[in-house]
Write a protein that holds these residues in place. Structure first.
Motif, PDB file in Angstrom:
ATOM      1  N   GLY A   1      -6.448 -28.006   5.670  1.00  0.00           N
ATOM      2  CA  GLY A   1      -5.612 -26.942   5.121  1.00  0.00           C
ATOM      3  C   GLY A   1      -5.627 -25.717   6.003  1.00  0.00           C
ATOM      4  N   GLY A   2      -4.711 -24.792   5.735  1.00  0.00           N
ATOM      5  CA  GLY A   2      -4.631 -23.577   6.535  1.00  0.00           C
ATOM      6  C   GLY A   2      -3.819 -22.508   5.847  1.00  0.00           C
ATOM      7  N   GLN A   3      -3.892 -21.305   6.371  1.00  0.00           N
ATOM      8  CA  GLN A   3      -3.150 -20.178   5.824  1.00  0.00           C
ATOM      9  C   GLN A   3      -2.953 -19.146   6.911  1.00  0.00           C
ATOM     10  N   ALA A   4      -1.743 -18.594   6.979  1.00  0.00           N
ATOM     11  CA  ALA A   4      -1.444 -17.528   7.927  1.00  0.00           C
ATOM     12  C   ALA A   4      -1.288 -16.228   7.151  1.00  0.00           C
ATOM     13  N   TYR A   5      -1.931 -15.182   7.620  1.00  0.00           N
ATOM     14  CA  TYR A   5      -1.839 -13.872   6.982  1.00  0.00           C
ATOM     15  C   TYR A   5      -0.845 -13.018   7.760  1.00  0.00           C
ATOM     16  N   ASP A   6      -0.137 -12.140   7.057  1.00  0.00           N
ATOM     17  CA  ASP A   6       0.974 -11.454   7.712  1.00  0.00           C
ATOM     18  C   ASP A   6       0.721  -9.996   8.068  1.00  0.00           C
TER      19      ASP A   6
ATOM     20  N   TYR B   1       8.250  -2.749   7.424  1.00  0.00           N
ATOM     21  CA  TYR B   1       7.259  -3.825   7.355  1.00  0.00           C
ATOM     22  C   TYR B   1       6.368  -3.708   6.114  1.00  0.00           C
ATOM     23  N   GLY B   2       6.816  -2.945   5.133  1.00  0.00           N
ATOM     24  CA  GLY B   2       5.983  -2.712   3.955  1.00  0.00           C
ATOM     25  C   GLY B   2       6.556  -3.277   2.672  1.00  0.00           C
ATOM     26  N   TRP B   3       7.242  -4.416   2.757  1.00  0.00           N
ATOM     27  CA  TRP B   3       7.815  -5.010   1.554  1.00  0.00           C
ATOM     28  C   TRP B   3       6.706  -5.489   0.618  1.00  0.00           C
ATOM     29  N   ALA B   4       6.956  -5.381  -0.672  1.00  0.00           N
ATOM     30  CA  ALA B   4       6.054  -5.993  -1.638  1.00  0.00           C
ATOM     31  C   ALA B   4       6.096  -7.514  -1.446  1.00  0.00           C
ATOM     32  N   GLU B   5       4.977  -8.180  -1.699  1.00  0.00           N
ATOM     33  CA  GLU B   5       4.907  -9.625  -1.493  1.00  0.00           C
ATOM     34  C   GLU B   5       5.979 -10.352  -2.305  1.00  0.00           C
TER      35      GLU B   5
ATOM     36  N   MET C   1      10.279 -11.599  11.162  1.00  0.00           N
ATOM     37  CA  MET C   1      11.064 -11.451   9.922  1.00  0.00           C
ATOM     38  C   MET C   1      10.143 -11.198   8.740  1.00  0.00           C
ATOM     39  N   MET C   2      10.720 -10.611   7.682  1.00  0.00           N
ATOM     40  CA  MET C   2       9.953 -10.355   6.462  1.00  0.00           C
ATOM     41  C   MET C   2      10.220 -11.412   5.394  1.00  0.00           C
ATOM     42  N   PHE C   3      11.196 -12.261   5.601  1.00  0.00           N
ATOM     43  CA  PHE C   3      11.557 -13.271   4.600  1.00  0.00           C
ATOM     44  C   PHE C   3      10.530 -14.396   4.543  1.00  0.00           C
ATOM     45  N   LYS C   4      10.120 -14.753   3.304  1.00  0.00           N
ATOM     46  CA  LYS C   4       9.171 -15.850   3.110  1.00  0.00           C
ATOM     47  C   LYS C   4       9.683 -16.880   2.096  1.00  0.00           C
ATOM     48  N   GLN C   5      10.999 -16.934   1.913  1.00  0.00           N
ATOM     49  CA  GLN C   5      11.545 -17.957   1.031  1.00  0.00           C
ATOM     50  C   GLN C   5      11.124 -19.318   1.572  1.00  0.00           C
ATOM     51  N   GLY C   6      10.706 -20.221   0.677  1.00  0.00           N
ATOM     52  CA  GLY C   6      10.124 -21.480   1.105  1.00  0.00           C
ATOM     53  C   GLY C   6      10.986 -22.275   2.065  1.00  0.00           C
ATOM     54  N   TRP C   7      12.295 -22.324   1.819  1.00  0.00           N
ATOM     55  CA  TRP C   7      13.161 -23.155   2.660  1.00  0.00           C
ATOM     56  C   TRP C   7      13.269 -22.602   4.079  1.00  0.00           C
ATOM     57  N   VAL C   8      12.997 -21.303   4.245  1.00  0.00           N
ATOM     58  CA  VAL C   8      12.990 -20.689   5.573  1.00  0.00           C
ATOM     59  C   VAL C   8      11.582 -20.707   6.161  1.00  0.00           C
ATOM     60  N   HIS C   9      10.627 -20.177   5.392  1.00  0.00           N
ATOM     61  CA  HIS C   9       9.269 -19.994   5.897  1.00  0.00           C
ATOM     62  C   HIS C   9       8.575 -21.330   6.151  1.00  0.00           C
ATOM     63  N   GLU C  10       8.534 -22.181   5.142  1.00  0.00           N
ATOM     64  CA  GLU C  10       7.854 -23.465   5.294  1.00  0.00           C
ATOM     65  C   GLU C  10       8.751 -24.518   5.931  1.00  0.00           C
TER      66      GLU C  10
ATOM     67  N   MET D   1       0.846  -1.186   0.000  1.00  0.00           N
ATOM     68  CA  MET D   1       0.000   0.000   0.000  1.00  0.00           C
ATOM     69  C   MET D   1       0.876   1.228   0.000  1.00  0.00           C
ATOM     70  N   GLN D   2       0.718   2.121  -0.982  1.00  0.00           N
ATOM     71  CA  GLN D   2       1.540   3.303  -1.112  1.00  0.00           C
ATOM     72  C   GLN D   2       0.749   4.517  -0.649  1.00  0.00           C
ATOM     73  N   MET D   3       1.390   5.406   0.071  1.00  0.00           N
ATOM     74  CA  MET D   3       0.753   6.630   0.542  1.00  0.00           C
ATOM     75  C   MET D   3       1.565   7.812   0.066  1.00  0.00           C
ATOM     76  N   ALA D   4       0.891   8.933  -0.195  1.00  0.00           N
ATOM     77  CA  ALA D   4       1.595  10.134  -0.609  1.00  0.00           C
ATOM     78  C   ALA D   4       2.463  10.642   0.525  1.00  0.00           C
ATOM     79  N   THR D   5       3.641  11.110   0.202  1.00  0.00           N
ATOM     80  CA  THR D   5       4.568  11.625   1.202  1.00  0.00           C
ATOM     81  C   THR D   5       4.764  13.112   1.004  1.00  0.00           C
ATOM     82  N   ALA D   6       5.426  13.731   1.976  1.00  0.00           N
ATOM     83  CA  ALA D   6       5.728  15.151   1.844  1.00  0.00           C
ATOM     84  C   ALA D   6       6.562  15.410   0.611  1.00  0.00           C
ATOM     85  N   GLY D   7       7.454  14.439   0.257  1.00  0.00           N
ATOM     86  CA  GLY D   7       8.281  14.563  -0.936  1.00  0.00           C
ATOM     87  C   GLY D   7       7.443  14.657  -2.185  1.00  0.00           C
ATOM     88  N   ASP D   8       6.350  13.876  -2.252  1.00  0.00           N
ATOM     89  CA  ASP D   8       5.460  13.935  -3.405  1.00  0.00           C
ATOM     90  C   ASP D   8       4.832  15.319  -3.506  1.00  0.00           C
TER      91      ASP D   8
END
Length: 349
Positions: free
Chosen positions: A138-143, A300-304, A185-194, A1-8
């Protein structure tokens, strides 16, 4: 989600006629300076609470308050208006027992900080367990921290098949571990996350093998990093080498917990690496913050796509190397571990 900044806003202001540009810019700076103290600003160490425009109808499930400190802020919902689709009382009790036991293991045995106490989730008021009546398993965790027309309070959530049989399925504990990961953490690489989440199941299931030898060359390492759930054996082996004696200190209350069919909720008798895991999570947290600073991303705003991108494996391996080096000096490392550390040493920043 992008928000306008003072720079904009500054860029827009400087589009006026040239002779008025400096005046407009000066006035803007004065206005921003005056507004800063009175406009609410998010704490730089806290994540956002996003509003979901759409949410499926949710029905809260009434439940008795539990005595587990870590799960006192959990609320159960079901995605259905059909009372016949609600899970029966026995399965719901078993599900709650597994989540309570897993949370105690993660907090007290592994020493991890609960998600709601971590900076990313400061704005969350509770953890939602959402049961999907149209899914058996089945299941899913939202971040993200979210709220919606159906649930106005900010929260984090996991979704589970509404008819999950916790006595035979560790998906609830697996998804809860993902919330712990997402908080740290923000990392979701499969070998780490799963891989790590699958490893966490062994804390309840027990009987986990010590794993295959660690990679000794780039090709073998790449195989691990291309894996997902199967990478659990990599982590199990690493934890075993760091903690060969293992531990068996399971709280008595957990050892005595039984599902309704009489089977143990926590069946593990020995586990490895419990003292190392908080250090690993901390190192991965720091690596993510450093990467966000370098790339000029919100912490905490990394693109998926960035969270999953395999090019960040270098930063992950650097964090692993850092954590291992602190936990066990090179002189104390067994040959297998020392060889692996030499393999990933070029990744260290």
């Amino acid at each position: 989600m992008q928000m306008a900044t003072a720079g904009d806003t500054v860029k827009k202001a400087t589009r006026f006629h040239p002779w008025r540009g400096w005046v407009a810019l000066l006035m803007l700076c004065v206005m921003v300076g005056k507004l800063t103290p009175v406009v609410a600003q998010p704490h730089p160490e806290a994540g956002e609470c996003y509003y979901l425009q759409r949410d499926r109808p949710l029905k809260v499930l009434a439940s008795e308050p539990n005595n587990t400190e870590g799960l006192e802020s959990v609320r159960f919902f079901v995605e259905t208006a059909d009372q016949r689709a609600l899970p029966d009382a026995t399965r719901l009790d078993d599900l709650k027992m597994q989540l309570e036991a897993a949370d105690v293991l993660y907090r007290e045995v592994l020493g991890l900080t609960p998600p709601l106490l971590m900076p990313r989730y400061q704005r969350a008021n509770f953890m939602m367990v959402m049961l999907r009546a149209d899914q058996v398993r089945g299941g899913q965790a939202y971040d993200e921290v979210v709220r919606s027309p159906a649930v106005s309070d900010c929260h984090i959530r996991i979704a589970l098949g509404g008819q999950v049989n916790a006595a035979e399925n560790l998906t609830p504990a697996h998804e809860l571990f993902h919330l712990y990961q997402n908080a740290h953490m923000m990392f979701k690489q499969g070998w780490v996350h799963e891989g790590l989440a699958r490893w966490s199941e062994s804390l309840l299931r027990g009987g986990a093998p010590v794993g295959r030898p660690l990679p000794t060359n780039a090709e073998a390492l790449d195989v691990v990093m291309q894996d997902s759930y199967g990478a659990a054996t990599f982590w199990q082996r690493l934890f075993y080498l760091l903690d060969p004696q293992g531990a068996s200190l399971i709280p008595k209350a957990l050892r005595e917990m039984r599902y309704h069919d009489g089977s143990q909720v926590v069946a593990v008798s020995e586990y490895h690496g419990s003292a190392f895991l908080p250090l690993l999570f901390s190192s991965l947290n720091e690596a993510g913050a450093t990467l966000a600073h370098q790339e000029q991303w919100p912490v905490y705003g990394w693109a998926e796509a960035e969270q999953h991108d395999l090019r960040h494996n270098r930063a992950i391996l650097s964090a692993v190397h850092h954590a291992v080096s602190i936990y066990m000096p090179i002189a104390e490392q067994p040959d297998e571990l020392r060889t692996f550390m030499q393999l990933i040493e070029p990744m260290v920043d």
